[in-house]
Design a protein around this motif. Structure first.
Motif, PDB file in Angstrom:
ATOM      1  N   CYS A   1      25.797 -23.768   1.474  1.00 24.62           N
ATOM      2  CA  CYS A   1      25.052 -24.835   0.806  1.00 24.62           C
ATOM      3  C   CYS A   1      24.013 -25.438   1.749  1.00 24.62           C
ATOM      4  O   CYS A   1      22.873 -25.703   1.346  1.00 24.62           O
ATOM      5  N   ILE A   2      24.392 -25.660   3.008  1.00 18.22           N
ATOM      6  CA  ILE A   2      23.437 -26.231   3.970  1.00 18.22           C
ATOM      7  C   ILE A   2      22.289 -25.246   4.202  1.00 18.22           C
ATOM      8  O   ILE A   2      21.118 -25.640   4.256  1.00 18.22           O
ATOM      9  N   LEU A   3      22.612 -23.947   4.296  1.00 16.04           N
ATOM     10  CA  LEU A   3      21.562 -22.933   4.439  1.00 16.04           C
ATOM     11  C   LEU A   3      20.622 -22.968   3.236  1.00 16.04           C
ATOM     12  O   LEU A   3      19.390 -22.915   3.381  1.00 16.04           O
TER      13      LEU A   3
ATOM     14  N   ALA B   1      22.951 -25.733  -7.357  1.00 17.82           N
ATOM     15  CA  ALA B   1      23.330 -26.207  -8.694  1.00 17.82           C
ATOM     16  C   ALA B   1      24.817 -25.958  -8.941  1.00 17.82           C
ATOM     17  O   ALA B   1      25.466 -26.681  -9.688  1.00 17.82           O
ATOM     18  N   ILE B   2      25.370 -24.931  -8.287  1.00 17.13           N
ATOM     19  CA  ILE B   2      26.803 -24.642  -8.398  1.00 17.13           C
ATOM     20  C   ILE B   2      27.572 -25.327  -7.266  1.00 17.13           C
ATOM     21  O   ILE B   2      28.618 -25.934  -7.486  1.00 17.13           O
ATOM     22  N   GLY B   3      27.017 -25.253  -6.050  1.00 20.70           N
ATOM     23  CA  GLY B   3      27.729 -25.724  -4.859  1.00 20.70           C
ATOM     24  C   GLY B   3      27.945 -27.227  -4.811  1.00 20.70           C
ATOM     25  O   GLY B   3      29.038 -27.689  -4.442  1.00 20.70           O
TER      26      GLY B   3
ATOM     27  N   HIS C   1      17.707 -37.115  -9.276  1.00 25.92           N
ATOM     28  CA  HIS C   1      16.474 -36.786  -9.994  1.00 25.92           C
ATOM     29  C   HIS C   1      16.034 -35.354  -9.681  1.00 25.92           C
ATOM     30  O   HIS C   1      15.672 -34.583 -10.569  1.00 25.92           O
ATOM     31  N   HIS C   2      16.083 -35.000  -8.372  1.00 28.10           N
ATOM     32  CA  HIS C   2      15.637 -33.664  -7.970  1.00 28.10           C
ATOM     33  C   HIS C   2      16.530 -32.589  -8.593  1.00 28.10           C
ATOM     34  O   HIS C   2      16.042 -31.563  -9.068  1.00 28.10           O
ATOM     35  N   PHE C   3      17.834 -32.862  -8.609  1.00 33.49           N
ATOM     36  CA  PHE C   3      18.810 -31.922  -9.168  1.00 33.49           C
ATOM     37  C   PHE C   3      18.555 -31.711 -10.668  1.00 33.49           C
ATOM     38  O   PHE C   3      18.428 -30.575 -11.144  1.00 33.49           O
TER      39      PHE C   3
END
Lengths: 129, 114
Positions: free
Chosen positions: B62-64, B25-27, A84-86
């Motif tokens: 990604c974690i950062l 959104a990419i990772g 949902h968040h994405f």
């Protein structure tokens, strides 16, 4: 006369139990709630990543936790929150670029986000039975 | 409510929130595709995903992005619901320390896979 108009019953205090949220409002408050849940769970998720990579036994423990009972439900809740968040976030990035800002399109994408996140969570649930 | 930050910080924070969102959104889909390239996802295959250096660097990025994004998101929530300034700053500080710890922990987890 103007004074009377302003003094009529008018929900100036936004009590979520009293007002009817439009669909965009639901997507928005769930975006916030799912973000808060994921933020608080960051250390827990890191712990799971550590366990799963540390040893075959740790990997089996994480798998076993997610396979049934409360762990299965927690896994699904986290999956839904992430989805949902994405998706709601993609919708907001669209707004930032001026895409989908008119009311009709914004309502359509709000329904899309809400239902797609739920549908994908249901698929994960079915796939992990 | 006294102001505790310069007026220019809002735009910086707004931009960082979008930048970290874009990285994720990419990772995240990229990681899903990467993981799906394994025919069977048992322990050996799961572990092997994290061996190459680009996987460690991408994973840490990604974690950062998650940590920065979460910290800014929580800040928005604290500003809306925690009206006591001292408590608000304390919460913001506590999560900052927690997330910095998480970042160091993530380095240890990722680089521990050899």
């Amino acid at each position: 006369m103007m004074q009377r108009v302003f003094m009529t019953k008018h929900p100036y205090y936004l009590n979520l139990l009293q007002i009817r949220l439009p669909i965009g409002g639901w997507v928005s408050i769930l975006h916030r709630a799912s973000g808060a849940l994921l933020s608080v769970l960051v250390p827990v998720l890191l712990y799971g990543l550590m366990l799963s990579l540390a040893s075959p036994e740790g990997f089996a423990r994480v798998r076993g936790f997610l396979a049934g009972g409360p762990g299965w439900l927690i896994g699904l809740l986290v999956s839904w929150a992430l989805l949902h968040h994405f998706l709601a976030g993609l919708r907001h990035l669209g707004f930032d670029f001026g895409w989908g800002e008119d009311r009709r399109r914004a309502r359509q994408t709000a329904w899309l986000v809400l239902s797609l996140a739920l549908a994908l969570t249901a698929l994960i649930a079915l796939g992990s039975l | 409510m006294p102001h505790v930050a310069g007026a220019h910080r809002g735009l910086d924070i707004w931009l960082i929130q979008r930048a970290s969102a874009l990285v994720l959104a990419i990772g995240l889909p990229a990681f899903l595709l990467y993981a799906a390239s394994q025919p069977v996802l048992d322990y050996a295959a799961w572990r092997s995903l994290f061996v190459p250096l680009p996987a460690k660097v991408g994973g840490l990025l990604c974690i950062l992005a998650v940590l920065v994004h979460a910290w800014i998101g929580l800040r928005e929530i604290f500003i809306d619901y925690v009206h006591h300034l001292g408590l608000r700053v304390l919460l913001y500080f506590a999560f900052g320390v927690l997330y910095l710890g998480c970042l160091i922990w993530a380095v240890d987890i990722l680089w521990g896979v050899q």
